[in-house]
Design an enzyme around this catalytic site. Sequence first.
Site, PDB file in Angstrom:
ATOM      1  N   SER A   1     -10.273 -83.070  -2.375  1.00  0.00           N
ATOM      2  CA  SER A   1      -9.266 -83.300  -3.426  1.00  0.00           C
ATOM      3  C   SER A   1      -9.987 -83.959  -4.587  1.00  0.00           C
ATOM      4  CB  SER A   1      -8.191 -84.256  -2.888  1.00  0.00           C
ATOM      5  OG  SER A   1      -7.426 -84.780  -3.961  1.00  0.00           O
TER       6      SER A   1
ATOM      7  N   TYR B   1      -6.347 -92.530   1.044  1.00  0.00           N
ATOM      8  CA  TYR B   1      -6.596 -91.078   0.994  1.00  0.00           C
ATOM      9  C   TYR B   1      -7.818 -90.787   0.107  1.00  0.00           C
ATOM     10  CZ  TYR B   1      -5.423 -86.180  -0.296  1.00  0.00           C
ATOM     11  OH  TYR B   1      -5.446 -84.827  -0.542  1.00  0.00           O
TER      12      TYR B   1
ATOM     13  N   LYS C   1     -11.095 -88.908   1.460  1.00  0.00           N
ATOM     14  CA  LYS C   1     -11.581 -87.644   0.880  1.00  0.00           C
ATOM     15  C   LYS C   1     -13.002 -87.814   0.319  1.00  0.00           C
ATOM     16  CE  LYS C   1      -8.154 -84.661   1.506  1.00  0.00           C
ATOM     17  NZ  LYS C   1      -8.304 -83.503   2.403  1.00  0.00           N
TER      18      LYS C   1
HETATM   19  N1  LIG Z   1      -0.968 -80.313  -2.122  1.00  0.00           N
HETATM   20  C1  LIG Z   1      -1.790 -80.953  -2.960  1.00  0.00           C
HETATM   21  O1  LIG Z   1      -1.417 -81.364  -4.066  1.00  0.00           O
HETATM   22  C2  LIG Z   1      -3.229 -81.158  -2.569  1.00  0.00           C
HETATM   23  C3  LIG Z   1      -4.144 -81.495  -3.575  1.00  0.00           C
HETATM   24  C4  LIG Z   1      -5.474 -81.679  -3.240  1.00  0.00           C
HETATM   25  C5  LIG Z   1      -5.875 -81.528  -1.931  1.00  0.00           C
HETATM   26  N2  LIG Z   1      -4.963 -81.200  -0.977  1.00  0.00           N
HETATM   27  C6  LIG Z   1      -5.431 -81.045   0.394  1.00  0.00           C
HETATM   28  O2  LIG Z   1      -5.108 -79.739   0.812  1.00  0.00           O
HETATM   29  C7  LIG Z   1      -4.949 -79.730   2.232  1.00  0.00           C
HETATM   30  C8  LIG Z   1      -3.666 -79.037   2.599  1.00  0.00           C
HETATM   31  O3  LIG Z   1      -2.592 -79.772   2.073  1.00  0.00           O
HETATM   32  P1  LIG Z   1      -1.116 -79.193   1.895  1.00  0.00           P
HETATM   33  O4  LIG Z   1      -0.674 -79.627   0.551  1.00  0.00           O
HETATM   34  O5  LIG Z   1      -1.053 -77.760   2.253  1.00  0.00           O
HETATM   35  O6  LIG Z   1      -0.355 -80.093   3.005  1.00  0.00           O
HETATM   36  P2  LIG Z   1       0.997 -79.842   3.808  1.00  0.00           P
HETATM   37  O7  LIG Z   1       1.893 -78.914   3.068  1.00  0.00           O
HETATM   38  O8  LIG Z   1       1.508 -81.198   4.156  1.00  0.00           O
HETATM   39  O9  LIG Z   1       0.512 -79.108   5.146  1.00  0.00           O
HETATM   40  C9  LIG Z   1      -0.260 -79.815   6.070  1.00  0.00           C
HETATM   41  C10 LIG Z   1      -0.521 -78.960   7.292  1.00  0.00           C
HETATM   42  O10 LIG Z   1      -1.332 -79.712   8.186  1.00  0.00           O
HETATM   43  C11 LIG Z   1      -0.681 -79.874   9.460  1.00  0.00           C
HETATM   44  N3  LIG Z   1      -1.060 -81.195   9.943  1.00  0.00           N
HETATM   45  C12 LIG Z   1      -0.799 -82.403   9.395  1.00  0.00           C
HETATM   46  N4  LIG Z   1      -1.362 -83.379  10.117  1.00  0.00           N
HETATM   47  C13 LIG Z   1      -2.007 -82.775  11.146  1.00  0.00           C
HETATM   48  C14 LIG Z   1      -2.786 -83.243  12.241  1.00  0.00           C
HETATM   49  N5  LIG Z   1      -3.017 -84.535  12.427  1.00  0.00           N
HETATM   50  N6  LIG Z   1      -3.300 -82.329  13.100  1.00  0.00           N
HETATM   51  C15 LIG Z   1      -3.070 -81.000  12.933  1.00  0.00           C
HETATM   52  N7  LIG Z   1      -2.351 -80.496  11.917  1.00  0.00           N
HETATM   53  C16 LIG Z   1      -1.815 -81.375  11.043  1.00  0.00           C
HETATM   54  C17 LIG Z   1       0.809 -79.687   9.142  1.00  0.00           C
HETATM   55  O11 LIG Z   1       1.524 -79.217  10.285  1.00  0.00           O
HETATM   56  P3  LIG Z   1       2.267 -80.239  11.298  1.00  0.00           P
HETATM   57  O12 LIG Z   1       3.006 -81.206  10.430  1.00  0.00           O
HETATM   58  O13 LIG Z   1       3.158 -79.375  12.130  1.00  0.00           O
HETATM   59  O14 LIG Z   1       1.173 -80.860  12.091  1.00  0.00           O
HETATM   60  C18 LIG Z   1       0.726 -78.587   8.071  1.00  0.00           C
HETATM   61  O15 LIG Z   1       0.506 -77.323   8.667  1.00  0.00           O
HETATM   62  C19 LIG Z   1      -5.043 -81.203   2.677  1.00  0.00           C
HETATM   63  O16 LIG Z   1      -6.355 -81.489   3.105  1.00  0.00           O
HETATM   64  C20 LIG Z   1      -4.755 -81.956   1.397  1.00  0.00           C
HETATM   65  O17 LIG Z   1      -5.341 -83.251   1.413  1.00  0.00           O
HETATM   66  C21 LIG Z   1      -3.646 -81.001  -1.268  1.00  0.00           C
END
Ligand SMILES: NC(=O)c1ccc[n+]([C@@H]2O[C@H](COP(=O)([O-])OP(=O)(O)OC[C@H]3O[C@@H](n4cnc5c(N)ncnc54)[C@H](OP(=O)(O)O)[C@@H]3O)[C@@H](O)[C@H]2O)c1
Length: 252
Positions: A145, A158, A162
């Site tokens: 991120s 966080y 990261k």
């Molecule tokens: N969205 C943003 O703005 C953003 C920006 C920069 C970086 N990122 C990064 O992008 C990645 C994906 O984020 P996202 O926005 O798609 O998040 P999200 O919508 O919250 O999805 C997270 C996924 O991870 C699973 N998960 C969460 N904790 C887990 C654990 N301990 N073990 C196994 N699975 C787990 C969740 O399923 P369950 O809840 O069923 O476990 C879900 O499938 C992350 O690394 C995040 O830090 C996101």
Amino acid sequence: MNTIDLTGKVALVTGGSRGLGKAIAMAMAEKGAEVVICGRKQDNLDQAVEDLRQKGINITAFMANIGNSDEVTALFKAIEDRFDRLDILVNNVGMNILTPSVIATDEGLWDKIITTNLKGTFLASAGGARLMKKTGQGKIINISSIAARKAAMGMGIYCVAKAGVEMLTRVLAVELAQDHINVNGVAPSVVKTKFSQPFWSNESLLKEITNTIPMARIAETDDVVGTVLFLASGMSDFVTGEIITVDGGSMA
Ligand SMILES: NC(=O)c1ccc[n+]([C@@H]2O[C@H](COP(=O)([O-])OP(=O)(O)OC[C@H]3O[C@@H](n4cnc5c(N)ncnc54)[C@H](OP(=O)(O)O)[C@@H]3O)[C@@H](O)[C@H]2O)c1
């Protein structure tokens, strides 16, 4: 050279039941890979498998908490038993709980955020690299991120986690280079998912955020998928230890 073809590859996308992980899983399957996703909740996994099945895409799901070493060991054992190989690992799991201040946070929250984001990436990379070494090649892609490089209020732990993921990316790239395993990262700014809903669902906050982005919008999941596909493909075979920022120019 100018197409991305993942036919014959087995890919694991951690946290692939929604958001960015689900979009990556779908794109990799569309490019021909056998895709496995994992998550903590079976109903979320079932829903993702069914959503993609309705689009004509078949993927496999295993339940595993990526911060739990026993569950991660069982996950890689299941992949080994089923496919006997792993070519691509996308360490996509990430989470945050908004906290006003790092030093005012209790130890339990520190452990939870560091464990899920950083230790989980370590555990899955170890499991993935073990399988990749069997075939003498592989691609590990860590979802970081821009918070790794820019302190953000409410996201302190966080940000630290990261930043650790980015250094782990470089360390593993060096350690695994001899095994022909590329280790790279992708660092997005705000992507429209459930994770970032507190930011984009608030109109004035969304405006504040988009004002910091030269391209004047937040990312959709598909804005990030292309970079992940590039890093998963043969087009990036001489790229390792690199973090590609996908942020509409905000860090520029
Ligand atoms: N969205 C943003 O703005 C953003 C920006 C920069 C970086 N990122 C990064 O992008 C990645 C994906 O984020 P996202 O926005 O798609 O998040 P999200 O919508 O919250 O999805 C997270 C996924 O991870 C699973 N998960 C969460 N904790 C887990 C654990 N301990 N073990 C196994 N699975 C787990 C969740 O399923 P369950 O809840 O069923 O476990 C879900 O499938 C992350 O690394 C995040 O830090 C996101």
